[in-house]
Design an enzyme around this catalytic site. Structure first.
Site, mmCIF file in Angstrom:
data_model
loop_
_atom_site.group_PDB
_atom_site.id
_atom_site.type_symbol
_atom_site.label_atom_id
_atom_site.label_comp_id
_atom_site.label_asym_id
_atom_site.label_seq_id
_atom_site.Cartn_x
_atom_site.Cartn_y
_atom_site.Cartn_z
ATOM 1 N N ASP A 274 1.021 16.356 20.904
ATOM 2 C CA ASP A 274 1.071 17.024 19.617
ATOM 3 C C ASP A 274 -0.200 16.740 18.818
ATOM 4 O O ASP A 274 -0.722 15.622 18.854
ATOM 5 C CB ASP A 274 2.301 16.506 18.864
ATOM 6 C CG ASP A 274 2.438 17.098 17.482
ATOM 7 O OD1 ASP A 274 2.766 18.289 17.391
ATOM 8 O OD2 ASP A 274 2.218 16.362 16.499
ATOM 9 N N GLU A 307 -2.092 20.091 22.461
ATOM 10 C CA GLU A 307 -1.948 21.224 21.550
ATOM 11 C C GLU A 307 -3.220 21.321 20.705
ATOM 12 O O GLU A 307 -3.507 20.445 19.880
ATOM 13 C CB GLU A 307 -0.736 21.028 20.650
ATOM 14 C CG GLU A 307 -0.473 22.235 19.784
ATOM 15 C CD GLU A 307 0.548 21.963 18.723
ATOM 16 O OE1 GLU A 307 1.294 22.887 18.390
ATOM 17 O OE2 GLU A 307 0.595 20.826 18.208
#
Length: 520
Positions: A274, A307
Site C-alpha cells: 500500500d 501501489e
C-alpha cells in the site's frame, strides 16, 4: 444516507482519495483537502456532472490538480513494444504464474469467509486471492463492524497499523489466517496480503510500544505533505495525518521485514504494498534515498507489487525494476471502455512508459476507486464485466477483480454494510468465470487486438490462433468475413453456446447487443 447525499459526500472525499495515492486510509479526525472550485454538481435525479468544462470529470481534475496525477488522457504512451515472450505466464511446472493469473480481491472478507468460499473462487478460475491488511490495527468505533458508518465502523482502520503482527479484529486471528492459507494451498490457490509499510495509525495512543521501541527515531516527524510535486515530501512526510515511518532506519526495515517473513511462513505467497510511492527508492536524492525496498523485498514471496498512483513524482518505471506495479492510469481507460469506448486508441496502451507488460497489476476498479472517487455510481456490475473482459483477455499484467459489497447497487454503495461478510456474486458470474478460464487456457500466447470494421463499439482480442474474446457495446453485430488468426474450425461461446466459424483467415458469427463472446 440517500443517493444524492452520498454523491455530495463522495465529491468532498475525491481529492483526498487521489492525494493518498491509493492508500485506502482516511484517518478519523483528518479533514480531507478540497478545492471548492472542483466540486461535482449533483442533479435532482442523483446523477453528477462536472462543474468544469471538457471531458475530464470533476474528480479527475481534483486528483490531477492536487496530487499531480496523470489522468488517462494525459498519460505517457508506452515505449515501443518488445518482442513477445510469454514464458512469464507459466511456472516451470506448467501452473499459472502469479504475475499473470486472475486475482480476486476479497475486500474486507474475513479469513473464515474466504475459507468458506474457496471452492467457488477456484471454480471461477482465479489463481490468487488478495486479502485486506491482516496486521494489528486501530480499533475504531469500539470495534463495530460496518464497512462505513460514522458511528458503527469503517473499513479503512485495517490500513492503520498499530503493530506488525498477524491478526486483527476485522478479519480474524493469526490461527484463522494460517488455516485459510492451508486450505487455499490444497486447492492450488495463492494468498496475497495487502501491507501498509509506509505508516502507522494517525492515533499515536493506539500505536503499540513495540513500534516506539524499534529505535531512537522510528518516525520521520516532518509534518503533513504540503506539495505532491515534491518527491522529498511525498516520500518523507505524513500522508493525511498517518504517522510516517522512518524507512531509512535499518531497525525499522528489519522490523517490517520480520513481519513479512512471518506472513510468508504462515502460508502466504505474495504481497501488495500500500502507498508504495510514498517510500523512497535507492537512487532518490541522497539526502533521503534508502535501501528500504531492496531489504524488505527479500522476504521469500513468490509475487509482490506496489501501489503506485501515476503522476508527478511517481517514478513508476523505477519501482517496476524492483517489483510489479499497479496500472492506475490504465484503470481509468478501462472504466471508460466498460461504458462503451472500446476503441484501440483507448485501451491498447497500458499508459505507463518504460514498464513491461508482465509487470502490471490491472483492474477495472480498485477498492479506492469504489470507496472514494464516486465511480461506484457510474458502473453497474454488468458494466464491470465489459472492462474485465478486456483485462482478462489481454496477454499483459495480472488482472485484479475487486469484490463489491454484497447487496450493493447504484442506490446502495455499501450494500449489507458488514465487514467480514462475502462480497457480491459478481466475482463468479458466468461471464467473469468464462473469461478467467479463457485467460488460464491462453497462458503463453501473444495477443492481437482489433476493432471489427473499425467499429469503436466492437473489440476482438485474439490469443495466438487458439481463442478470442469479442466485446460488443452496441446493437446486434453480425461478423461477416472479418480477418482472424484463429485456426479453422467451429467455436462455441462458453456462456451462450452461440457458434462462430473460422475458415481461411475469416471469421463469421453474431455478437448480441451488449454481449461478451468467449471462444476457444
Amino acid at each position: 444516507m440517500n443517493k444524492k447525499t452520498v454523491s455530495i459526500f463522495l465529491a468532498m472525499l475525491t481529492t483526498a482519495s487521489a492525494i493518498m495515492a491509493g492508500c485506502g486510509s482516511l484517518p478519523p479526525g483528518i479533514a480531507p483537502p478540497r478545492d471548492p472550485n472542483l466540486e461535482a454538481v449533483i442533479e435532482d435525479d442523483g446523477s453528477s456532472v462536472s462543474a468544469s468544462a471538457g471531458s475530464e470529470s470533476a474528480s479527475e481534475k481534483s486528483a490531477s490538480s492536487e496530487s499531480g496525477r496523470t489522468t488517462s488522457s494525459e498519460a505517457e504512451p508506452d515505449e515501443e513494444k518488445k518482442p513477445f515472450d510469454g514464458a512469464y505466464q507459466k511456472n516451470d511446472d506448467g501452473t499459472i504464474a502469479m504475475n499473470y493469473g486472475a486475482i480476486l480481491h476479497a475486500w474486507c472478507w474475513s479469513f473464515d469467509t474466504i475459507t468458506e468460499h474457496l471452492d467457488d473462487i477456484k471454480e471461477a478460475g482465479y489463481t490468487s486471492i488478495q486479502t485486506s491488511p491482516i496486521n494489528q490495527c486501530k480499533v475504531g468505533e469500539s470495534g463495530r463492524m460496518s464497512l462505513y458508518s460514522e458511528d458503527t465502523g469503517k473499513w479503512y482502520y485495517h490500513y492503520q497499523p498499530t503493530d506488525y503482527v498477524i491478526g486483527n479484529y476485522q478479519l480474524g486471528s493469526e490461527e484463522k489466517f494460517k488455516h485459510l492459507c492451508e486450505e487455499a494451498e490444497k486447492k492450488g490457490l495463492k494468498i496475497i496480503v495487502d501491507v501498509p509499510l509506509n505508516h502507522v495509525s494517525s492515533d499515536r495512543s493506539a500505536v503499540q510500544k513495540n513500534i516506539f521501541d524499534i529505535c531512537e527515531k522510528p518516525f520521520h516527524d516532518r509534518g503533513e505533505i504540503g506539495s505532491y510535486s515534491s518527491r522529498k515530501q511525498v516520500t518523507q512526510n505524513d500522508l493525511l495525518g498517518l504517522i510516517d515511518l522512518n524507512t531509512q532506519e535499518p531497525k525499522v526495515q528489519q522490523y517490517e521485514l520480520r513481519y513479512l517473513k512471518e506472513v510468508i511462513a504462515a502460508g502466504a505467497s505474495g504481497f501488495r504494498f500500500d502507498a508504495a510511492k510514498h517510500i523512497e527508492l535507492p537512487d532518490d536524492d541522497p539526502e533521503y534515498a534508502s535501501d528500504f525496498w531492496t531489504v524488505v523485498l527479500d522476504n521469500g514471496a513468490e509475487f509482490q507489487y506496489g501501489e503506485i498512483l501515476q503522476g508527478d513524482c511517481d517514478r513508476i518505471a523505477d519501482y517496476a525494476k524492483l517489483m510489479s506495479v499497479t496500472a492506475s492510469a490504465y484503470g481509468e481507460n478501462i472504466r471508460s471502455a466498460a461504458l462503451g469506448n472500446v476503441s484501440l486508441s483507448n485501451i491498447e496502451s497500458y499508459s505507463a512508459k518504460g514498464v513491461d507488460e508482465d509487470k502490471f497489476v490491472t483492474w477495472v476498479e480498485s477498492h479506492d476507486n469504489y470507496c472514494n472517487d464516486g465511480s461506484w455510481e457510474k458502473l453497474e456490475e454488468s458494466d464491470v464485466e465489459f472492462g474485465w473482459a478486456i483485462i482478462a483477455a489481454r496477454s499483459g499484467g495480472a488482472p485484479l477483480f475487486f469484490s463489491r459489497p454484497n447487496g450493493s447497487s447504484l442506490d446502495s454503495q455499501w450494500g449489507n454494510n458488514a465487514i467480514g461478510s462475502v462480497g457480491s456474486d459478481g466475482y463468479k458470474s458466468p461471464n467473469v468465470t468464462a473469461l478467467n478460464h479463457f485467460r488460464n487456457e491462453m497462458a503463453g500466447l501473444d495477443e492481437k487486438l482489433s476493432n471489427l470494421d473499425d467499429d469503436k463499439k466492437v473489440l476482438m482480442i485474439e490469443r495466438g490462433d487458439k481463442g478470442a474474446v469479442i466485446i460488443n457495446r452496441g446493437s446486434d453485430y453480425t461478423i461477416e468475413g472479418a480477418e482472424t488468426v484463429l485456426a479453422d474450425g467451429t467455436y462455441k461461446d462458453k456462456v451462450t453456446g452461440a457458434e462462430f466459424t473460422a475458415e481461411g483467415g475469416k471469421l463469421s458469427g453474431t455478437v448480441p447487443k451488449d454481449g461478451i463472446i468467449v471462444i476457444y
